[in-house]
Write a protein that holds these residues in place. Sequence first.
Motif, PDB file in Angstrom:
ATOM      1  N   MET A  97       5.548  -1.873   6.939  1.00 33.85           N
ATOM      2  CA  MET A  97       4.120  -1.640   7.153  1.00 33.85           C
ATOM      3  C   MET A  97       3.287  -2.861   6.770  1.00 33.85           C
ATOM      4  SD  MET A  97       3.743   2.238   5.689  1.00 33.85           S
ATOM      5  CE  MET A  97       2.168   2.646   6.431  1.00 33.85           C
ATOM      6  N   GLY A  98       3.943  -3.879   6.213  1.00 36.55           N
ATOM      7  CA  GLY A  98       3.224  -5.076   5.809  1.00 36.55           C
ATOM      8  C   GLY A  98       2.680  -5.007   4.394  1.00 36.55           C
ATOM      9  N   VAL A  99       3.129  -4.055   3.618  1.00 42.00           N
ATOM     10  CA  VAL A  99       2.669  -3.922   2.235  1.00 42.00           C
ATOM     11  C   VAL A  99       3.614  -4.722   1.353  1.00 42.00           C
ATOM     12  CG1 VAL A  99       2.286  -2.325   0.323  1.00 42.00           C
ATOM     13  CG2 VAL A  99       1.669  -1.641   2.654  1.00 42.00           C
ATOM     14  N   HIS A 100       3.053  -5.734   0.705  1.00 40.25           N
ATOM     15  CA  HIS A 100       3.857  -6.602  -0.152  1.00 40.25           C
ATOM     16  C   HIS A 100       3.280  -6.694  -1.558  1.00 40.25           C
ATOM     17  CE1 HIS A 100       6.048  -7.682   3.431  1.00 40.25           C
ATOM     18  NE2 HIS A 100       4.900  -7.953   4.022  1.00 40.25           N
ATOM     19  N   GLY A 109      -0.835   7.893   6.975  1.00 38.91           N
ATOM     20  CA  GLY A 109       0.524   7.415   7.118  1.00 38.91           C
ATOM     21  C   GLY A 109       0.684   6.140   7.907  1.00 38.91           C
ATOM     22  N   ARG A 110      -0.439   5.493   8.270  1.00 42.15           N
ATOM     23  CA  ARG A 110      -0.303   4.296   9.100  1.00 42.15           C
ATOM     24  C   ARG A 110      -1.365   3.233   8.847  1.00 42.15           C
ATOM     25  NH1 ARG A 110      -4.002   5.609  13.296  1.00 42.15           N
ATOM     26  NH2 ARG A 110      -4.264   7.838  13.429  1.00 42.15           N
ATOM     27  N   VAL A 135      -6.723  15.107  10.863  1.00 44.15           N
ATOM     28  CA  VAL A 135      -5.903  13.977  10.442  1.00 44.15           C
ATOM     29  C   VAL A 135      -4.736  13.905  11.420  1.00 44.15           C
ATOM     30  CG1 VAL A 135      -4.427  13.102   8.577  1.00 44.15           C
ATOM     31  CG2 VAL A 135      -6.582  14.260   8.026  1.00 44.15           C
ATOM     32  N   THR A 136      -4.475  12.719  11.967  1.00 40.66           N
ATOM     33  CA  THR A 136      -3.445  12.628  13.009  1.00 40.66           C
ATOM     34  C   THR A 136      -2.032  12.563  12.449  1.00 40.66           C
ATOM     35  OG1 THR A 136      -3.733  10.238  13.133  1.00 40.66           O
ATOM     36  CG2 THR A 136      -4.973  11.580  14.699  1.00 40.66           C
ATOM     37  N   ASP A 137      -1.849  11.910  11.333  1.00 50.30           N
ATOM     38  CA  ASP A 137      -0.513  11.810  10.748  1.00 50.30           C
ATOM     39  C   ASP A 137      -0.584  12.191   9.272  1.00 50.30           C
ATOM     40  OD1 ASP A 137       0.876  10.803  13.047  1.00 50.30           O
ATOM     41  OD2 ASP A 137      -0.108   8.873  12.697  1.00 50.30           O
ATOM     42  N   GLY A 138       0.531  12.729   8.779  1.00 50.91           N
ATOM     43  CA  GLY A 138       0.568  13.154   7.387  1.00 50.91           C
ATOM     44  C   GLY A 138       1.134  12.080   6.490  1.00 50.91           C
ATOM     45  N   PHE A 141       5.539   9.105   3.029  1.00 54.89           N
ATOM     46  CA  PHE A 141       6.626   8.982   2.065  1.00 54.89           C
ATOM     47  C   PHE A 141       7.218  10.303   1.601  1.00 54.89           C
ATOM     48  CE2 PHE A 141       4.296   5.027   1.744  1.00 54.89           C
ATOM     49  CZ  PHE A 141       5.325   4.138   1.975  1.00 54.89           C
ATOM     50  N   GLY A 142       6.603  11.418   1.932  1.00 52.94           N
ATOM     51  CA  GLY A 142       7.114  12.715   1.489  1.00 52.94           C
ATOM     52  C   GLY A 142       8.551  12.947   1.881  1.00 52.94           C
ATOM     53  N   SER A 143       8.837  12.798   3.159  1.00 51.77           N
ATOM     54  CA  SER A 143      10.209  13.048   3.614  1.00 51.77           C
ATOM     55  C   SER A 143      11.154  11.948   3.143  1.00 51.77           C
ATOM     56  CB  SER A 143      10.260  13.194   5.134  1.00 51.77           C
ATOM     57  OG  SER A 143       9.808  12.010   5.755  1.00 51.77           O
TER      58      SER A 143
END
Length: 164
Positions: A97-100, A109-110, A135-138, A141-143
């Motif tokens: 996701m580009g998180v560093h 979620g995006r 909200v389009t996506d939940g 990281f849950g799953s």
Amino acid sequence: MASHRLVQYVGKRYGLRVSEGLYDRLNVYYFVEGWALNDRPRLAKVAAEEIARLVGDGDGGDASSEPIMKEEEILTFLDSDEGRKEIDDALRTLHDMGVHGIPKFIIEGRTVVDGAAKPDTFVKIFREIEARGRVTDGPVFGSILGLSDDVIQKGSHSKEMCDL
């Protein structure tokens, strides 16, 4: 890695309120008190005390029927590889996701927002969600972390806590 695995495991076992409380305590333990997270016996002792406080404080965990983890059980967990795959998968997802670095917020979620973003950034994103009416996506990281839908739905903050 061991402390991350422990927080994730506690979330699955007791719910997010307890795992977030443990996470907060471990931040103080490391950043304020200056203890090493790789000192597993000391970490197990501090974690056991905090879990007992959080689960046994009358406010209950999300899975309050679970017995309170003792120091020995936590040390056994820390010395295992349980939860390593989930944490590795979460780290890989963050990288993809580009998180560093932190702090970051992941919305729907995006959408990744830097923790130092100005309030207008958040207002714009939340107004777009509000205009859409859903909200389009939940949670992403849950799953990945093996959290049940029930644990996620309960969240970490009760309505009573939010009304204070």
